[in-house]
Design a protein around this motif. Structure first.
Motif, short mmCIF file in Angstrom:
data_model
loop_
_atom_site.label_atom_id
_atom_site.label_comp_id
_atom_site.label_asym_id
_atom_site.label_seq_id
_atom_site.Cartn_x
_atom_site.Cartn_y
_atom_site.Cartn_z
N PHE A 95 2.03 -2.95 -11.62
CA PHE A 95 0.81 -3.57 -10.93
C PHE A 95 0.93 -5.25 -11.12
N ARG A 136 -10.90 -3.03 -6.40
CA ARG A 136 -9.73 -2.71 -5.39
C ARG A 136 -8.70 -2.09 -6.06
N MET A 137 -8.24 -2.87 -6.90
CA MET A 137 -7.04 -2.56 -7.47
C MET A 137 -7.28 -1.23 -8.59
N GLN A 186 -6.55 1.50 -6.52
CA GLN A 186 -5.05 1.66 -6.32
C GLN A 186 -4.64 2.11 -7.67
N HIS A 224 -4.82 5.84 -7.67
CA HIS A 224 -4.00 6.53 -6.65
C HIS A 224 -2.71 6.80 -7.18
N CYS A 225 -2.27 5.61 -7.73
CA CYS A 225 -0.71 5.69 -8.05
C CYS A 225 -0.60 6.55 -9.43
N PHE A 233 3.22 0.80 -8.04
CA PHE A 233 2.35 -0.17 -7.00
C PHE A 233 3.33 -0.65 -6.09
N ASP A 234 2.99 -0.64 -4.83
CA ASP A 234 3.56 -1.21 -3.51
C ASP A 234 2.96 -2.30 -2.86
N GLU A 235 3.17 -3.43 -2.86
CA GLU A 235 2.35 -4.73 -2.15
C GLU A 235 1.97 -4.21 -0.97
N ALA A 245 -0.43 -1.61 -0.75
CA ALA A 245 -1.75 -1.86 -1.24
C ALA A 245 -2.68 -2.92 -0.50
#
Length: 413
Positions: free
Chosen positions: A281, A380-381, A384, A387-388, A395-397, A400
């Motif tokens: 991340f 928000r992060m 994410q 979820h990850c 993490f995938d920009e 996300a």
């Protein structure tokens, strides 16, 4: 017979109470805070139906200590109940406002009897995460101790030594810089700083680890120290210099503790299988990633949804509504360590992730203040991250912070 157990924790002894499904007290005991006391507790539980297949749930007002660790290691579900909640439940059972250790143990047992589904048991984290949590929290405490020591030293220096403050006013680390501490060690007063020779000052900043522009920095510091400054009387200044050396020793110890604990924390964190996902991340380095893992653990059943994790971290807003009044504000009851790390994470992500920066700017444009926008980005992060970790993917920009889908064009008339 369904039995629940409550333990009122005290430093040197603990009161135990067992109640059945009809709220009858079926067992009580006072045990010592030692191995013999723990064996007495196990015997009492076994007498009332405790077994490896059907362990008796236990409520206690703390999540720490040897007693809690041993209960968790034995496979029992342990519920750490907030003392404020216990106080509210106590009023529910008696109006006289009387209080005793035994009564509190009974209240804790009744909390599980009536409202166990409303409380979350302590997570079943692996020992590696527990060890990471010990080191990460100790390192975070050391950072806070270092900040307090720095502030005390700076406040003291303002009383008699403005030259050293001016010399490092433009430095990012201020008095935490190694050069500042090295100079204070050899010149704890303005009189001694003004008498420093060029060679002695140069040797001090070289010892501190400076490798570039040493001569220029030496000349700059000499110019600052040899200006005309307001001074305390000589005897008072000397005494304040001795106090500075004592405060400096505390600051040095705090800095050393920070460095040692940071290295140990990072080494242990990199052994965990979640480390690769967490550090993928933006804004999460090894140390901040270790702090995140220390607080959320690796028990994936602990937070069923990302919303639960956000509430635990304090990033999700809370709504207070009554009649026509409705107010949305940030949470005050939260994991303060996770929230503090979240602010650093969100701030670092602004420069590491274009999507995070755009999200922050959007929140600012819609009226959020600085901290509110950072908190929303952290919120928000964190979703994410949940979820990850659940799906075991980095993490995938592009995913996300995917651009919003454009509305379909209206058909031509």
């Amino acid at each position: 017979m369904h039995v629940t157990c409550g333990i009122d924790w005290v430093e040197d002894h603990h009161d135990v109470a067992l109640v059945d499904a009809d709220a009858r007290l079926v067992g009580k005991l006072r045990i010592g805070d030692d191995a013999a006391g723990f064996q007495d507790l196990l015997r009492l539980l076994a007498e009332h139906g405790d077994s490896p297949e059907t362990p008796v749930p236990i409520a206690i007002e703390t999540s720490r200590g040897l007693l809690v660790a041993c209960l968790r290691a034995s496979g029992r579900r342990v519920f750490a109940i907030n003392p404020m909640a216990v106080a509210r439940y106590r009023d529910r059972h008696t109006a006289s406002r009387k209080k005793s250790d035994h009564q509190d143990a009974v209240v804790l047992a009744n909390i599980l009897r009536t409202d166990a589904e409303l409380h979350r048991p302590l997570p079943g984290d692996f020992d590696l995460v527990k060890a990471i949590a010990v080191l990460a929290r100790a390192q975070q405490d050391a950072v806070w101790d270092r900040t307090r020591a720095h502030n005390r030293l700076r406040s003291h220096l303002r009383e008699y030594y403005p030259a050293i403050l001016e010399a490092f006013a433009d430095k990012r680390e201020r008095l935490l810089a190694r050069e500042a501490r090295a100079i204070l060690a050899i010149a704890p007063t303005q009189a001694e700083a003004a008498r420093l020779t060029r060679s002695k000052l140069k040797a001090a900043i070289t010892r501190a680890g400076r490798q570039r522009r040493i001569d220029a920095e030496t000349d700059r510091l000499l110019e600052v120290f040899r200006r005309t400054w307001l001074r305390q009387p000589a005897l008072v200044e000397t005494a304040m210099g001795r106090q500075t050396l004592a405060l400096l020793a505390q600051l040095e110890a705090a800095c050393q503790a920070c460095d040692d604990l940071a290295g140990a924390t990072e080494e242990l964190f990199l052994q965990h299988p979640d480390a690769e996902i967490i550090t993928s991340f933006p804004g999460l380095a090894v140390l901040t990633g270790a702090r995140i893992l220390a607080e959320i653990g690796d028990d994936r059943t602990r937070f069923d949804t990302a919303r639960d994790l956000k509430a635990y971290a304090g990033s999700a807003p809370v709504t207070r509504e009554s009649g026509k009044s409705r107010r949305v504000s940030h949470r005050r009851i939260k994991n303060s360590r996770l929230a503090a790390t979240g602010r650093h994470w969100a701030f670092a992500a602004l420069t590491a992730s274009p999507g995070a920066h755009n999200h922050y700017n959007h929140r600012r444009d819609t009226g959020d203040r600085y901290y509110a926008a950072l908190r929303n980005l952290f919120n928000r992060m964190l979703g994410q991250l949940h979820h990850c970790l659940t799906s075991r993917q980095p993490f995938d920009e592009a995913i996300a912070f995917a651009p919003p889908k454009s509305a379909p064009l209206a058909a031509a008339a």
